[in-house]
Design an enzyme around this catalytic site. Structure first.
Site, PDB file in Angstrom:
ATOM      1  N   GLU A  32      38.530 -32.127 -16.209  1.00 58.97           N
ATOM      2  CA  GLU A  32      37.629 -30.996 -15.991  1.00 58.97           C
ATOM      3  C   GLU A  32      36.436 -31.409 -15.134  1.00 58.97           C
ATOM      4  O   GLU A  32      35.406 -30.752 -15.134  1.00 58.97           O
ATOM      5  CB  GLU A  32      37.133 -30.440 -17.346  1.00 58.97           C
ATOM      6  CG  GLU A  32      36.281 -31.398 -18.156  1.00 58.97           C
ATOM      7  CD  GLU A  32      37.109 -32.294 -19.066  1.00 58.97           C
ATOM      8  OE1 GLU A  32      36.552 -32.856 -19.999  1.00 58.97           O
ATOM      9  OE2 GLU A  32      38.344 -32.409 -18.850  1.00 58.97           O
ATOM     10  N   ASN A  78      40.595 -25.428 -24.701  1.00 59.48           N
ATOM     11  CA  ASN A  78      42.001 -25.807 -24.894  1.00 59.48           C
ATOM     12  C   ASN A  78      42.402 -25.652 -26.364  1.00 59.48           C
ATOM     13  O   ASN A  78      43.513 -25.193 -26.672  1.00 59.48           O
ATOM     14  CB  ASN A  78      42.235 -27.243 -24.435  1.00 59.48           C
ATOM     15  CG  ASN A  78      42.334 -27.353 -22.932  1.00 59.48           C
ATOM     16  OD1 ASN A  78      42.713 -26.392 -22.259  1.00 59.48           O
ATOM     17  ND2 ASN A  78      41.983 -28.512 -22.395  1.00 59.48           N
ATOM     18  N   ASP A 102      30.904 -30.945 -14.371  1.00 57.20           N
ATOM     19  CA  ASP A 102      31.797 -31.153 -15.508  1.00 57.20           C
ATOM     20  C   ASP A 102      31.742 -29.878 -16.359  1.00 57.20           C
ATOM     21  O   ASP A 102      30.657 -29.410 -16.756  1.00 57.20           O
ATOM     22  CB  ASP A 102      31.338 -32.369 -16.321  1.00 57.20           C
ATOM     23  CG  ASP A 102      32.402 -32.806 -17.304  1.00 57.20           C
ATOM     24  OD1 ASP A 102      33.013 -31.926 -17.949  1.00 57.20           O
ATOM     25  OD2 ASP A 102      32.620 -34.017 -17.445  1.00 57.20           O
ATOM     26  N   ASP A 147      44.335 -24.174 -18.177  1.00 57.24           N
ATOM     27  CA  ASP A 147      44.731 -24.300 -16.768  1.00 57.24           C
ATOM     28  C   ASP A 147      44.252 -23.104 -15.961  1.00 57.24           C
ATOM     29  O   ASP A 147      43.810 -23.240 -14.811  1.00 57.24           O
ATOM     30  CB  ASP A 147      46.254 -24.436 -16.670  1.00 57.24           C
ATOM     31  CG  ASP A 147      46.744 -25.748 -17.244  1.00 57.24           C
ATOM     32  OD1 ASP A 147      45.905 -26.651 -17.451  1.00 57.24           O
ATOM     33  OD2 ASP A 147      47.966 -25.856 -17.496  1.00 57.24           O
TER      34      ASP A 147
END
Length: 808
Positions: A714, A679, A671, A688
């Site tokens: 993620e 973000n 993770d 991305d």
């Protein structure tokens, strides 16, 4: 003419004696063939009936055994509830409750959990209650019960109600034996009944020693951990054979195997003899958390009770055919004597000749009664002297207008007579006038009807079939001709309509995509195309003439990996008269590998065999699109790696492989740390790009056998078949280092928390996923940017300038 001069031979060319033998042989052959057909049909019906009887026996046997398995679970469940709802259960209370439950089970037992520090006090307490020494025991190397070695926990048998003459092994520690310990652990973890692997039962007669242990945990209300276990000691031989027929009367041979047992050991096998038939059936039986395979085959008793009568049918049919041929031989051989009798009666018949002449008028009436057929007689010059009512109706002339006035040639189309006279003259070597063309037969003629065109009185024309023969008088002299005409105008129109329909069908089939066909499978296993459209030639690149002569050329085009499946599906469709549909590959000389789809509807032919009406089409483009869609359905559109759906499917496949055979499997889950912060600070587009760069780095360091998937936003997983825990941990460490050693501009160093879990025996998918996810959770809680192995107690984390340190 004397009768002796005109006596014919039987069949026209062989003697009467030889004809009698020939008729007898023909009848014998036909009778034998019919006998074989009847015997074959009887054998086929016999096979169907035997299969139905066998399936009924198998269903009854399976239902009985499954009910007994369910009954054992219910009985053990009642004993479990008895302990769970009681504050304390004495031995007498246990015996009173368990004694009625002893049906199809060797014993029921109660075993409490005893920890190391409780052992001495527990043994002393039970010794006082029983009035004799009691100790927790286990089997030593000699197979004898001896005091158990020191362990953290014991589960000794305290109470036992048994049918065995050897008594109960009280004090036997169930945790001392791996198979029993595994069953207890699974029951404790799931809280539900668990079944052991096949084992040799302790304290049970050798004949009934093969069996299993059905265990259920017992917990008090509100407790999560059980304080003991109730068990059912189940002997498979006792459970299965009680109430069944004796081996020398049993129709079935049974075998029960634990599907989860890697050695596939038999829990039960019938002792009766196996039959010669190939009838067999396999069913699945459920007991606790295990599934067993019940294999059933027909025994010798079943074969003896269902023997075939085909030999009797063959013998009786051949015998009847022989008797009938002998009878016909006798009848035909008597023909000579019958001819002699006819000669004796000839004199009497001549005396009645005058009476027959008087019947000439009656004969003319009969001719006139034939209104659907034109009967015309002529003399040697061709002048018509007989013209019946059928001729009047067909041609429109009255008999008085024709008799003695017209010749037969005047009724025919002149151009047709001239055209016919030319080949006749060439064939006979002399000139044949057109007026005689309809009366002369060519050398190769077999006195068959010939097609002609007649002209009616009103000038219209009609097409007829004409059969002509010579007329002889009483002394065998040629006196004229007799012509019989049958109007075939409507019939010819029907033939032309059929021809037009065939042309239309051919035109339509040439414009239909793919190929249309009619295919037969005859009883002699003869495969044949009786019709194939032009599209069949394009599909298989085989000329239609070759295709219709031998259907094997089509099967030679089919890919070797698909050919046997296609043949089997055709035979199954013929057997069940079910719709046939297959998709298969063909190897073509010009276009190479192509995909073909075929569909056909079968029907049974009256003379045996099966006829299919169907079509085939080229679906290569459709197959290519399907493959592209499948690739899209299992691929993550952003990162290009496999998605969650493919991960779940692949994990199921690997787990099934591990259940069938021994092996290893590990799972790495990761993770991305603080991905939401990336973000928020740099935007989703940069997020991305981070995901894509992370997948690129990890993908470069994975092996070809590893499966890399994106399972969440993620969250990622790496499935490692054939990899143990240490190897998976090492691989996870390399992946962790590949992320934190190089920064991702403009984000910087992107780290991830890794969790590693390797598969354990008897563990399902959810258990493996839960342990791997728990390892990721531990890594997150411990500060992120590290590798945690579930159950290993160690982790990797960054220290200083990329140094690795062990987590205590």
């Amino acid at each position: 003419m004397p009768m002796q001069a005109g006596r014919p031979k039987i069949l026209g060319f062989i003697s009467e004696q030889a004809s009698a033998w020939l008729v007898a042989l023909v009848v014998l052959s036909v009778g034998s063939a019919l006998t074989v057909v009847v015997a074959w049909a009887a054998a086929d019906l016999y096979q169907q009936q035997v299969h139905q009887r066998f399936q009924l026996l198998v269903n009854e046997r399976f239902t009985r055994i499954q009910e007994r398995f369910e009954d054992q679970e219910q009985r053990l469940g009642s004993l479990q509830r008895f302990f769970a709802n009681s504050a304390d259960v004495s031995r007498s209370e246990f015996d009173g409750f368990a004694q009625p439950l002893l049906l199809h089970a060797r014993a029921y037992s109660w075993a409490p959990r005893v920890f190391r520090e409780q052992r001495s006090q527990f043994e002393q307490q039970i010794s006082r209650q029983r009035g004799e020494p009691f100790a927790i025991r286990e089997l030593n190397a000699l197979g004898e019960l001896a005091p158990a070695t020191e362990r953290d926990e014991y589960v000794p048998v305290l109470y036992s109600q048994t049918q065995s003459l050897l008594g109960a092994p009280l004090g036997f520690d169930l945790l001392a034996q791996p198979l029993r310990r595994s069953a207890l652990e699974r029951a404790q973890q799931s809280g539900k009944p668990a079944v052991s692997q096949p084992m040799q039962l302790v304290g049970v007669e050798p004949a009934y020693a093969a069996g299993v242990l059905l265990v259920a945990p017992v917990s008090k209300a509100g407790d999560t951990e059980p304080y003991g276990f109730v068990m059912a000691v189940i002997s498979m031989r006792q459970l299965v054979t009680d109430g069944l027929p004796k081996p020398n009367r049993d129709n079935l041979v049974m075998q029960i195997v634990d599907t989860s047992d890697s050695q596939q050991r038999e829990l039960y096998a019938s002792s009766n003899a196996l039959g010669n038939s190939h009838l067999s059936s396999t069913r699945r039986l459920a007991l606790g958390d295990h599934v067993y395979a019940l294999s059933v085959r027909a025994s010798q008793v079943f074969d003896m009770a269902n023997h075939s009568s085909m030999n009797t049918v063959l013998a009786m049919g051949v015998l009847l055919s022989a008797l009938l041929s002998a009878l016909l031989y006798v009848l035909v051989s008597q023909r000579q004597r019958a001819l002699k009798l006819v000669e004796q009666r000839t004199v009497q018949l001549r005396l009645r000749e005058q009476e027959l002449r008087g019947a000439h008028g009656q004969l003319r009436s009969v001719l006139n009664a034939a209104t659907q057929v034109a009967i015309i007689a002529t003399d040697l010059r061709g002048v018509i002297n007989t013209f019946n009512a059928g001729a009047e109706r067909m041609l429109g002339f009255k008999s008085e207008e024709v008799l003695g006035r017209l010749k037969l040639e005047s009724l025919h189309l002149a151009s047709e007579l001239e055209a016919r006279a030319v080949p006749l003259s060439a064939a006979l070597g002399k000139r044949i006038p057109p007026s005689q063309a309809m009366l002369v037969e060519s050398p190769d003629s077999q006195h068959e009807a010939r097609e002609w065109t007649l002209v009616r009185k009103d000038g219209s024309r009609l097409t007829v079939n004409m059969l002509v023969t010579v007329l002889l008088d009483d002394y065998g002299l040629w006196v004229g001709h007799l012509a019989i005409y049958l109007d075939i105008t409507a019939q010819k129109g029907a033939y032309e309509a059929l021809a037009a329909r065939d042309r239309l069908l051919k035109k339509l089939s040439s414009h239909v995509p793919g190929g249309i066909f009619q295919f037969t499978l005859e009883p002699q296993d003869n495969w044949r195309f009786i019709y194939a459209s032009q599209g069949m030639r394009d599909i298989y690149e085989i000329e239609l003439g070759v295709l219709q002569q031998d259907a094997r050329t089509v099967f030679e085009r089919i890919h070797p990996l698909d050919a046997e499946r296609v043949r089997a599906s055709i035979r199954l469709s013929a057997l069940q008269l079910s719709h046939w549909r297959e998709e298969y590959r063909v190897q073509l000389p010009q276009r190479g590998l192509r995909w073909i789809r075929g569909e056909a509807t079968p029907e049974e032919l009256p003379g045996g065999g099966t006829l299919w009406h169907g079509y085939v089409s080229d679906i290569s483009d459709l197959k290519r699109v399907e493959e592209e869609l499948r690739a899209l359905s299992i691929t993550d559109s952003l990162t290009g790696i496999y998605n969650r759906r493919y991960f779940q499917d692949r994990l199921k496949v690997e787990m099934l492989r591990l259940n069938r055979s021994a092996g290893t499997l590990s799972l790495i889950m990761l993770d991305i740390d603080h991905f939401k912060r990336i973000n928020d600070q740099h935007g989703h587009a940069m997020g991305d790009r981070v995901l894509q760069e992370l997948c690129k780095r990890i993908g470069q360091r994975l092996r070809r056998t590893d499966v890399f998937c994106r399972v969440g936003g993620e969250e990622f997983a790496v499935l490692c078949p054939g990899t143990d825990g240490a190897q998976a941990y090492s691989l996870a460490t390399q992946l962790w280092q590949s992320l934190r050693n190089t920064s991702m501009e403009p984000v910087g160093i992107v780290t991830a928390s890794f969790g590693v879990a390797s598969w354990r025996a008897d563990e399902d998918i959810d258990g493996l996923l839960l342990r791997a996810d728990s390892a990721v959770y531990v890594a997150k809680q411990a500060g992120r940017d590290r590798v945690e192995a579930c159950g290993s107690g160690q982790a990797l984390m960054p220290v200083g300038a990329g140094l690795l340190a062990k987590k205590p």
